[in-house]
Scaffold this motif. Structure first.
Motif, PDB file in Angstrom:
ATOM      1  N   ASP A   1       0.835  -1.204   0.000  1.00  0.00           N
ATOM      2  CA  ASP A   1       0.000   0.000   0.000  1.00  0.00           C
ATOM      3  C   ASP A   1       0.875   1.260   0.000  1.00  0.00           C
ATOM      4  OD1 ASP A   1      -2.533   1.440   0.179  1.00  0.00           O
ATOM      5  OD2 ASP A   1      -1.948   1.871   2.249  1.00  0.00           O
TER       6      ASP A   1
ATOM      7  N   LYS B   1       2.485   1.693  -3.390  1.00  0.00           N
ATOM      8  CA  LYS B   1       1.526   2.222  -4.365  1.00  0.00           C
ATOM      9  C   LYS B   1       1.341   3.724  -4.174  1.00  0.00           C
ATOM     10  CE  LYS B   1      -1.080  -2.007  -5.250  1.00  0.00           C
ATOM     11  NZ  LYS B   1      -2.364  -2.707  -5.076  1.00  0.00           N
ATOM     12  N   LYS B   2       1.206   4.159  -2.914  1.00  0.00           N
ATOM     13  CA  LYS B   2       1.041   5.582  -2.633  1.00  0.00           C
ATOM     14  C   LYS B   2       2.260   6.382  -3.077  1.00  0.00           C
ATOM     15  CE  LYS B   2      -2.193   5.212   1.222  1.00  0.00           C
ATOM     16  NZ  LYS B   2      -2.363   5.348   2.675  1.00  0.00           N
TER      17      LYS B   2
ATOM     18  N   LEU C   1       6.027   6.414   4.835  1.00  0.00           N
ATOM     19  CA  LEU C   1       4.605   6.105   4.976  1.00  0.00           C
ATOM     20  C   LEU C   1       4.399   4.886   5.876  1.00  0.00           C
ATOM     21  CD1 LEU C   1       3.426   6.670   1.293  1.00  0.00           C
ATOM     22  CD2 LEU C   1       3.210   8.237   3.221  1.00  0.00           C
TER      23      LEU C   1
ATOM     24  N   VAL D   1      -1.204   8.267 -10.345  1.00  0.00           N
ATOM     25  CA  VAL D   1      -0.956   8.335  -8.914  1.00  0.00           C
ATOM     26  C   VAL D   1      -0.170   9.604  -8.668  1.00  0.00           C
ATOM     27  CG1 VAL D   1       0.156   7.223  -6.961  1.00  0.00           C
ATOM     28  CG2 VAL D   1      -0.927   5.834  -8.724  1.00  0.00           C
TER      29      VAL D   1
ATOM     30  N   ALA E   1      -0.436  11.850  -2.124  1.00  0.00           N
ATOM     31  CA  ALA E   1      -0.132  10.806  -1.144  1.00  0.00           C
ATOM     32  C   ALA E   1       0.494  11.403   0.110  1.00  0.00           C
ATOM     33  CB  ALA E   1       0.796   9.757  -1.749  1.00  0.00           C
TER      34      ALA E   1
ATOM     35  N   GLN F   1      -2.212  13.179   1.981  1.00  0.00           N
ATOM     36  CA  GLN F   1      -3.117  12.213   2.603  1.00  0.00           C
ATOM     37  C   GLN F   1      -2.535  11.686   3.915  1.00  0.00           C
ATOM     38  OE1 GLN F   1      -6.246  11.617   1.726  1.00  0.00           O
ATOM     39  NE2 GLN F   1      -6.488  10.274   3.477  1.00  0.00           N
ATOM     40  N   THR F   2      -1.226  11.501   3.973  1.00  0.00           N
ATOM     41  CA  THR F   2      -0.614  11.027   5.215  1.00  0.00           C
ATOM     42  C   THR F   2      -0.808  12.041   6.333  1.00  0.00           C
ATOM     43  OG1 THR F   2       1.580  11.924   4.735  1.00  0.00           O
ATOM     44  CG2 THR F   2       1.140   9.676   4.010  1.00  0.00           C
TER      45      THR F   2
END
Length: 146
Positions: A6, A9-10, A49, A78, A83, A86-87
């Motif tokens: 995951d 991917k981010k 992450l 992406v 990302a 988002q974190t």
């Protein structure tokens, strides 16, 4: 392993890792020169992450990547910047200090400080700084003219 995939991917590095002969078992480090600058940065961001650190210090975190910070994965774009943002949303107690020359990298920050010759010459949100029409505004308009 699900969390690792995951995070990869981010960080827009999952497809690249899958193509390596040993996939996620591939050893990478300082001496591993087969990774490009952008790939090294993406691996580092994936590691960040996973760790869910309470303090992030990002010094030109996307400098070795293309200007849009995008890579196509499985037919979907992406956005690495999204990302990272988002974190911060996932853990609002996290403190992120971002040093950047690429202004799009800091646009959504709570507070932006413009530094000139080692001194903060103005600070505020993106919107506040634009409305003042001073240094930040000039840098932003200059970057759009290029």
């Amino acid at each position: 392993m699900t969390d690792i995939i995951d995070a990869a991917k981010k960080a827009s590095i999952h497809q690249f890792i899958e193509q390596l002969p040993d996939g996620y078992e591939t050893k990478v480090g300082i001496k591993d020169s087969f990774l490009s600058g952008g790939e090294k940065q993406r691996v580092t961001i994936a590691r960040v992450l996973i760790r869910r650190s309470k303090v992030l210090l990002l010094d030109e975190a996307t400098s070795a990547m293309d200007s849009q910070n995008e890579q196509v994965q499985g037919g979907a774009k992406v956005d690495l910047q999204e990302a990272l943002e988002q974190t911060q949303i996932e853990d609002p107690s996290r403190i992120s200090l971002i040093i950047a020359h690429r202004l799009s990298t800091i646009r959504s920050c709570d507070s932006i400080c413009v530094v000139d010759k080692g001194k903060i010459i103005e600070s505020g949100t993106h919107t506040e700084l634009i409305q003042r029409h001073r240094a930040y505004y000039r840098m932003l308009t200059e970057s759009h003219q290029k």
